[in-house]
Design a protein around this motif. Structure first.
Motif, PDB file in Angstrom:
ATOM      1  N   SER A  52      39.342  40.593  28.763  1.00 41.92           N
ATOM      2  CA  SER A  52      39.228  39.671  29.894  1.00 41.92           C
ATOM      3  C   SER A  52      39.446  40.347  31.242  1.00 41.92           C
ATOM      4  O   SER A  52      38.770  40.036  32.224  1.00 41.92           O
ATOM      5  N   LEU A  53      40.384  41.284  31.309  1.00 41.42           N
ATOM      6  CA  LEU A  53      40.670  41.934  32.583  1.00 41.42           C
ATOM      7  C   LEU A  53      39.530  42.841  33.024  1.00 41.42           C
ATOM      8  O   LEU A  53      39.202  42.917  34.218  1.00 41.42           O
ATOM      9  N   ASP A  54      38.899  43.519  32.074  1.00 40.61           N
ATOM     10  CA  ASP A  54      37.733  44.337  32.409  1.00 40.61           C
ATOM     11  C   ASP A  54      36.585  43.468  32.909  1.00 40.61           C
ATOM     12  O   ASP A  54      35.898  43.798  33.882  1.00 40.61           O
ATOM     13  N   LEU A  55      36.388  42.336  32.230  1.00 47.89           N
ATOM     14  CA  LEU A  55      35.326  41.416  32.642  1.00 47.89           C
ATOM     15  C   LEU A  55      35.623  40.832  34.022  1.00 47.89           C
ATOM     16  O   LEU A  55      34.721  40.696  34.864  1.00 47.89           O
ATOM     17  N   LEU A  56      36.880  40.498  34.250  1.00 43.67           N
ATOM     18  CA  LEU A  56      37.256  39.917  35.538  1.00 43.67           C
ATOM     19  C   LEU A  56      37.098  40.938  36.665  1.00 43.67           C
ATOM     20  O   LEU A  56      36.592  40.603  37.751  1.00 43.67           O
ATOM     21  N   LYS A  57      37.514  42.154  36.422  1.00 46.08           N
ATOM     22  CA  LYS A  57      37.375  43.205  37.424  1.00 46.08           C
ATOM     23  C   LYS A  57      35.919  43.375  37.828  1.00 46.08           C
ATOM     24  O   LYS A  57      35.584  43.443  39.029  1.00 46.08           O
ATOM     25  N   LYS A  58      35.046  43.421  36.859  1.00 47.51           N
ATOM     26  CA  LYS A  58      33.616  43.585  37.134  1.00 47.51           C
ATOM     27  C   LYS A  58      33.071  42.382  37.901  1.00 47.51           C
ATOM     28  O   LYS A  58      32.309  42.537  38.870  1.00 47.51           O
ATOM     29  N   ALA A  59      33.475  41.173  37.489  1.00 46.78           N
ATOM     30  CA  ALA A  59      32.978  39.961  38.135  1.00 46.78           C
ATOM     31  C   ALA A  59      33.447  39.859  39.583  1.00 46.78           C
ATOM     32  O   ALA A  59      32.657  39.538  40.483  1.00 46.78           O
ATOM     33  N   LEU A  60      34.718  40.158  39.824  1.00 45.38           N
ATOM     34  CA  LEU A  60      35.257  40.042  41.179  1.00 45.38           C
ATOM     35  C   LEU A  60      34.712  41.127  42.092  1.00 45.38           C
ATOM     36  O   LEU A  60      34.447  40.885  43.274  1.00 45.38           O
ATOM     37  N   LYS A  61      34.542  42.286  41.539  1.00 45.11           N
ATOM     38  CA  LYS A  61      34.026  43.417  42.320  1.00 45.11           C
ATOM     39  C   LYS A  61      32.600  43.148  42.789  1.00 45.11           C
ATOM     40  O   LYS A  61      32.202  43.559  43.885  1.00 45.11           O
ATOM     41  N   ASN A  62      31.834  42.460  41.964  1.00 51.46           N
ATOM     42  CA  ASN A  62      30.420  42.237  42.265  1.00 51.46           C
ATOM     43  C   ASN A  62      30.131  40.924  42.981  1.00 51.46           C
ATOM     44  O   ASN A  62      28.981  40.656  43.344  1.00 51.46           O
ATOM     45  N   ALA A  95      42.611  39.687  41.646  1.00 57.15           N
ATOM     46  CA  ALA A  95      42.193  38.753  42.693  1.00 57.15           C
ATOM     47  C   ALA A  95      42.644  39.264  44.058  1.00 57.15           C
ATOM     48  O   ALA A  95      41.877  39.229  45.034  1.00 57.15           O
ATOM     49  N   TYR A  96      43.870  39.766  44.116  1.00 53.64           N
ATOM     50  CA  TYR A  96      44.386  40.305  45.376  1.00 53.64           C
ATOM     51  C   TYR A  96      43.626  41.556  45.806  1.00 53.64           C
ATOM     52  O   TYR A  96      43.228  41.702  46.969  1.00 53.64           O
ATOM     53  N   ARG A  97      43.405  42.450  44.862  1.00 55.49           N
ATOM     54  CA  ARG A  97      42.740  43.717  45.166  1.00 55.49           C
ATOM     55  C   ARG A  97      41.351  43.494  45.757  1.00 55.49           C
ATOM     56  O   ARG A  97      40.941  44.184  46.705  1.00 55.49           O
ATOM     57  N   TYR A  98      40.626  42.505  45.230  1.00 58.39           N
ATOM     58  CA  TYR A  98      39.255  42.295  45.679  1.00 58.39           C
ATOM     59  C   TYR A  98      39.126  41.163  46.690  1.00 58.39           C
ATOM     60  O   TYR A  98      38.022  40.713  47.008  1.00 58.39           O
ATOM     61  N   GLY A  99      40.264  40.703  47.210  1.00 62.89           N
ATOM     62  CA  GLY A  99      40.245  39.785  48.338  1.00 62.89           C
ATOM     63  C   GLY A  99      39.967  38.333  48.031  1.00 62.89           C
ATOM     64  O   GLY A  99      39.582  37.567  48.926  1.00 62.89           O
ATOM     65  N   HIS A 100      40.182  37.929  46.777  1.00 67.53           N
ATOM     66  CA  HIS A 100      39.940  36.538  46.404  1.00 67.53           C
ATOM     67  C   HIS A 100      41.240  35.739  46.418  1.00 67.53           C
ATOM     68  O   HIS A 100      42.336  36.304  46.404  1.00 67.53           O
TER      69      HIS A 100
END
Length: 290
Positions: A52-62, A95-100
């Motif tokens: 889930s964390l890998d998927l979330l990282k990719k989703a938030l980054k994009n 969420a914090y890292r990618y500004g959400h």
């Protein structure tokens, strides 16, 4: 109990997520037990989405636009496992890292572990904590919601969050007919919400819902905890999905009157809009405008 599964995706179209599938809170009324959700394992055997964390990282980054990331609609993100696995905390870090922004629904004081991240997110964009309160009597609450923080403790959590400037929302639902649908209970919960400065209280009506899966579980618990009450439910409600309290009108009048008096949001649609709207970049501008 727990087991790992691979998820194909993590964010819904409305940017909600559930890292865990199943729950160990033990709430006797939980809708997530319903067969409509097609869970193919025991409800208390938590399925952990290991990727889930890998998927979330990719989703938030994009993501092209910043948004509020939400969790807790189907499973409490702060179940006991979270203290060890820290998937919820790590998703908050992303969420914090990618500004959400970030919002979650819980009944656990474990969220205070992550107050540092909540503050960082709230300073950068917005963090909103949603807490469910259904019963002011801690002894009764422990029967209805056996594996969660007491109501008194949850109110303490809301107070601490308020002191740190983190906005809070309370879910005043479900209200169980003939059990928690008293003027005293509802009045005390609302008074506590006023005391800890919640921004809004979500209450659709005074009552609950039941459907296949959670109905059977709930009725078994009624037999165990309140002998004879199941027959009263069946006689009044049959197999209805919605089970309004016989005191709904009286209690809703109390709810509307008190929330209006203390300027607490009480319209679910407006509360959802507030929770899920990502703020403009300049908070000072937003404050000036509104």
């Amino acid at each position: 109990m727990m087991h790992y599964i691979k998820a194909k995706s993590i964010l819904s179209t409305k940017n909600g997520m559930n890292i865990y599938r199943g729950c160990t809170n033990g709430c006797i009324y939980c809708d997530s037990r319903s067969t409509v959700y097609n869970m193919n394992h025991d409800f208390e055997d938590i399925a952990v989405k290991e990727n889930s964390l890998d998927l979330l990282k990719k989703a938030l980054k994009n993501k092209k636009e910043k948004c509020m990331i939400g969790t807790g609609a189907m499973s409490d993100p702060y179940i006991t496992l979270e203290s060890k696995l820290e998937y919820t905390r790590k998703s908050m870090e992303l969420a914090y890292r990618y500004g959400h922004g970030f919002t979650c629904i819980t009944k656990s004081d474990l969220i205070l572990r992550d107050i540092d991240l909540l503050k960082k997110i709230n300073e950068k964009s917005k963090a909103v904590v949603q807490m469910t309160l259904t019963c002011m009597d801690n002894k009764l609450s422990k029967q209805l919601e056996p594996n969660v923080s007491t109501t008194t403790r949850r109110i303490e959590v809301l107070r601490k969050l308020d002191k740190e400037g983190i906005p809070t929302i309370v879910w005043l639902t479900p209200i169980l007919p003939y059990i928690t649908d008293t003027k005293e209970n509802i009045g005390q919960i609302i008074d506590s919400c006023i005391d800890v400065n919640v921004k809004g209280i979500i209450c659709f009506n005074m009552g609950m819902t039941l459907r296949r899966g959670n109905r059977e579980y709930y009725y078994n618990k009624l037999d165990e905890l309140f002998p004879g009450l199941k027959r009263k439910y069946i006689k009044k409600y049959g197999n209805s999905y919605t089970l309004p309290s016989p005191k709904n009108d009286e209690l809703m009048k109390l709810f509307i009157k008190k929330t209006r008096q203390y300027n607490i949001m009480n319209n679910p649609d407006k509360i959802f809009k507030y929770v899920h709207t990502f703020p403009c970049k300049n908070k000072s501008v937003q404050t000036t405008l509104f």
